[in-house]
Design a protein around this motif. Structure first.
Motif, PDB file in Angstrom:
ATOM      1  N   TYR A 188      16.611  -5.677   1.257  1.00 57.17           N
ATOM      2  CA  TYR A 188      15.902  -5.698   0.465  1.00 57.17           C
ATOM      3  C   TYR A 188      15.171  -4.847  -0.869  1.00 57.17           C
ATOM      4  CZ  TYR A 188      15.494  -9.697   3.893  1.00 57.17           C
ATOM      5  OH  TYR A 188      15.313 -10.574   5.119  1.00 57.17           O
ATOM      6  N   ALA A 189      13.979  -5.345  -1.812  1.00 56.37           N
ATOM      7  CA  ALA A 189      13.763  -4.502  -2.438  1.00 56.37           C
ATOM      8  C   ALA A 189      12.359  -4.689  -2.995  1.00 56.37           C
ATOM      9  CB  ALA A 189      14.416  -4.306  -3.972  1.00 56.37           C
ATOM     10  N   LEU A 190      11.844  -4.141  -3.750  1.00 56.99           N
ATOM     11  CA  LEU A 190       9.851  -4.203  -4.142  1.00 56.99           C
ATOM     12  C   LEU A 190      10.109  -4.697  -4.715  1.00 56.99           C
ATOM     13  CD1 LEU A 190       8.267  -0.901  -3.577  1.00 56.99           C
ATOM     14  CD2 LEU A 190       7.655  -3.133  -2.334  1.00 56.99           C
ATOM     15  N   THR A 191       9.240  -6.206  -5.729  1.00 58.37           N
ATOM     16  CA  THR A 191       9.132  -6.841  -6.758  1.00 58.37           C
ATOM     17  C   THR A 191       8.421  -6.727  -7.073  1.00 58.37           C
ATOM     18  OG1 THR A 191       7.791  -8.136  -5.865  1.00 58.37           O
ATOM     19  CG2 THR A 191      10.618  -9.518  -6.111  1.00 58.37           C
ATOM     20  N   LYS A 228       4.835  -4.122  -5.511  1.00 59.39           N
ATOM     21  CA  LYS A 228       4.131  -2.440  -5.738  1.00 59.39           C
ATOM     22  C   LYS A 228       3.497  -2.593  -5.652  1.00 59.39           C
ATOM     23  CE  LYS A 228       8.567  -2.129  -8.517  1.00 59.39           C
ATOM     24  NZ  LYS A 228       8.729  -1.874 -10.157  1.00 59.39           N
ATOM     25  N   TYR A 229       2.075  -3.303  -6.046  1.00 57.71           N
ATOM     26  CA  TYR A 229       0.696  -3.409  -5.674  1.00 57.71           C
ATOM     27  C   TYR A 229      -0.189  -3.014  -4.777  1.00 57.71           C
ATOM     28  CZ  TYR A 229      -0.300  -5.107 -11.166  1.00 57.71           C
ATOM     29  OH  TYR A 229      -0.465  -5.076 -12.168  1.00 57.71           O
ATOM     30  N   GLY A 262      -4.887   5.711  -5.971  1.00 54.26           N
ATOM     31  CA  GLY A 262      -5.857   4.217  -6.016  1.00 54.26           C
ATOM     32  C   GLY A 262      -5.906   2.768  -6.754  1.00 54.26           C
ATOM     33  N   PHE A 263      -4.136   2.992  -6.932  1.00 51.60           N
ATOM     34  CA  PHE A 263      -3.837   2.101  -7.292  1.00 51.60           C
ATOM     35  C   PHE A 263      -2.874   0.560  -6.219  1.00 51.60           C
ATOM     36  CE2 PHE A 263      -4.007   4.276 -11.516  1.00 51.60           C
ATOM     37  CZ  PHE A 263      -4.506   3.439 -12.215  1.00 51.60           C
ATOM     38  N   SER A 320     -10.339   0.290  -4.489  1.00 51.35           N
ATOM     39  CA  SER A 320      -8.815   0.415  -4.904  1.00 51.35           C
ATOM     40  C   SER A 320      -9.548  -0.694  -5.566  1.00 51.35           C
ATOM     41  CB  SER A 320      -7.837  -0.103  -3.601  1.00 51.35           C
ATOM     42  OG  SER A 320      -7.632   1.374  -2.940  1.00 51.35           O
ATOM     43  N   HIS A 321      -9.696  -2.086  -5.395  1.00 47.13           N
ATOM     44  CA  HIS A 321      -9.821  -3.214  -6.514  1.00 47.13           C
ATOM     45  C   HIS A 321     -10.176  -2.906  -7.916  1.00 47.13           C
ATOM     46  CE1 HIS A 321     -11.149  -7.023  -7.631  1.00 47.13           C
ATOM     47  NE2 HIS A 321     -10.931  -7.354  -6.772  1.00 47.13           N
TER      48      HIS A 321
END
Length: 403
Positions: free
Chosen positions: A135-138, A142-143, A150-151, A212-213
């Motif tokens: 598995y890897a991040l899409t 990443k969000y 804070g992102f 964060s939002h």
């Protein structure tokens, strides 16, 4: 000839009926699948919360940044999980893989599959084969990496899936039948803001989600909206501890910023260049500026309170002009299931509207453009223009004097 004509007509009618039946069966299949999908709607968010709590996304992000290894198996991820106690039991990588597979199905992570064959000991004619999944991040995943800057939307998931906030939905139907008590108050005996004051855990959870939002959407706003260029003094109403205004003044160094919020809120704010902190009550008065920025504030209040806030904004602007820059979700006038104009945007706004109904008190809601225009007209603004939309947040300009 008559017999042949009858046969042709009969055949055509039969074919048409079969086509109609086939179409009806297909529509029923689609409808059934969509209905079943809704029955398991909440599973994705619950699974996403578990992955965030485990730190899966941080582990995958670290692997993705490595030159030698871009993806990891569930077992490799499990080996890196931080356990609160060492009680002698092993981390269940099988459970973890099932979590990862679901996340892959909604494109939060990607899955790669390799078929591995290994001979059974002592039996050279029999082989066990299994699928080795990594598995890897899409870009979506990443969000949810809880970065220090804070992102991340991870705190938003952690808040929404927390029992305190989910419990409010248990009382949504009761509020429809008797609106004298809001759902959150029914659930906890006090409003959400009162609970924040009384419970440091909930307060921390809520503030992390909102910060964060806001940080993510402020970055997007500054890339899409250019209406700050002609502003010299900008007042951020309900600006909390000044993070939004700091981003604006960093991009536009000519702007002098006034961050306006309740006294106890601004008392804890850090120092930012060219940002002055002023404590007060937006229902009484607002500091003067040639433009006012108000983000995700109006949806917390009913129409009467919104008009009071906007009247004070109107008074704070120069009589020769000025504008109020409003950042809120703008609901569609009607539901279009063909997803016109970006489609997902109004759908997200409608979900936020129900979240406001469940969590907030006193008529909090999202509004249509027409409803914003009505509020502005009553207050005395010359015009309201929708400038741009980012996902489901829109930027509106309320101008004091007609152009």
């Amino acid at each position: 000839m008559a017999t042949n004509s009858y046969r042709v007509a009969h055949t055509n009618a039969t074919t048409e009926n079969l086509d109609k039946q086939s179409s009806s069966v297909h529509q029923n299949d689609v409808a059934r699948h969509a209905a079943l999908d809704l029955t398991l709607y909440s599973v994705v968010c619950g699974t996403l919360k578990a992955a965030i709590e485990l730190g899966v996304f941080e582990i995958l992000a670290k692997a993705g940044a490595s030159a030698s290894q871009k993806s990891l198996t569930a077992k490799e991820i499990a080996e890196q999980l931080v356990r609160p106690t060492a009680n002698g039991t092993a981390v269940n990588s099988g459970y973890l893989q099932r979590i990862l597979r679901l996340l892959a199905s909604v494109n939060i992570v990607s899955e790669s599959v390799a078929v591995v064959a290994a001979a059974e000991p002592g039996n050279f004619t029999s082989y066990n084969t299994h699928h080795q999944r990594s598995y890897a991040l899409t870009p979506i995943g990443k969000y949810f990496v809880q970065a220090e800057d804070g992102f991340s939307l991870a705190p938003v998931i952690l808040m929404g899936e927390d029992w305190v906030f989910k419990k409010a939905f248990d009382h949504l139907s009761a509020a429809v039948l008797d609106d004298s008590v809001d759902p959150f108050v029914r659930a906890h005996g006090k409003s959400q803001f009162q609970l924040n004051n009384d419970d440091p855990r909930v307060d921390k959870l809520f503030n992390a989600a909102m910060s964060s939002h806001a940080r993510i959407y402020m970055e997007a706003l500054l890339g899409a909206y250019h209406g700050f260029q002609d502003v010299n003094c900008l007042v951020d109403v309900g600006g909390c501890t000044g993070a939004s205004l700091a981003l604006i003044t960093a991009k536009y160094p000519h702007i002098r910023g006034i961050n306006f919020d309740l006294p106890h809120v601004v008392a804890t704010a850090p120092t930012y260049p060219r940002v002055e902190f002023v404590g007060g009550n937006m229902f009484e008065s607002i500091p003067s500026g040639d433009a006012i920025f108000i983000k995700s504030v109006l949806h917390n209040w009913d129409d009467e309170h919104c008009m009071t806030i906007l009247k004070n904004c109107f008074k704070a602007l120069p009589s020769s002009g000025g504008k109020v820059i409003v950042m809120e979700s703008v609901l569609p006038d009607s539901i279009n299931l063909q997803y016109e104009n970006g489609g997902v945007k109004p759908m997200l706004g409608l979900r936020l509207d129900i979240a406001m109904l469940a969590y907030s008190s006193g008529g909090a809601k999202e509004r249509t453009l027409h409803e914003f225009q009505q509020l502005a007209n009553v207050v005395g603004f010359a015009s309201v223009a929708l400038i741009t939309t980012i996902d489901f947040f829109s930027v509106l300009e309320f101008t004091r004097v007609a152009a």
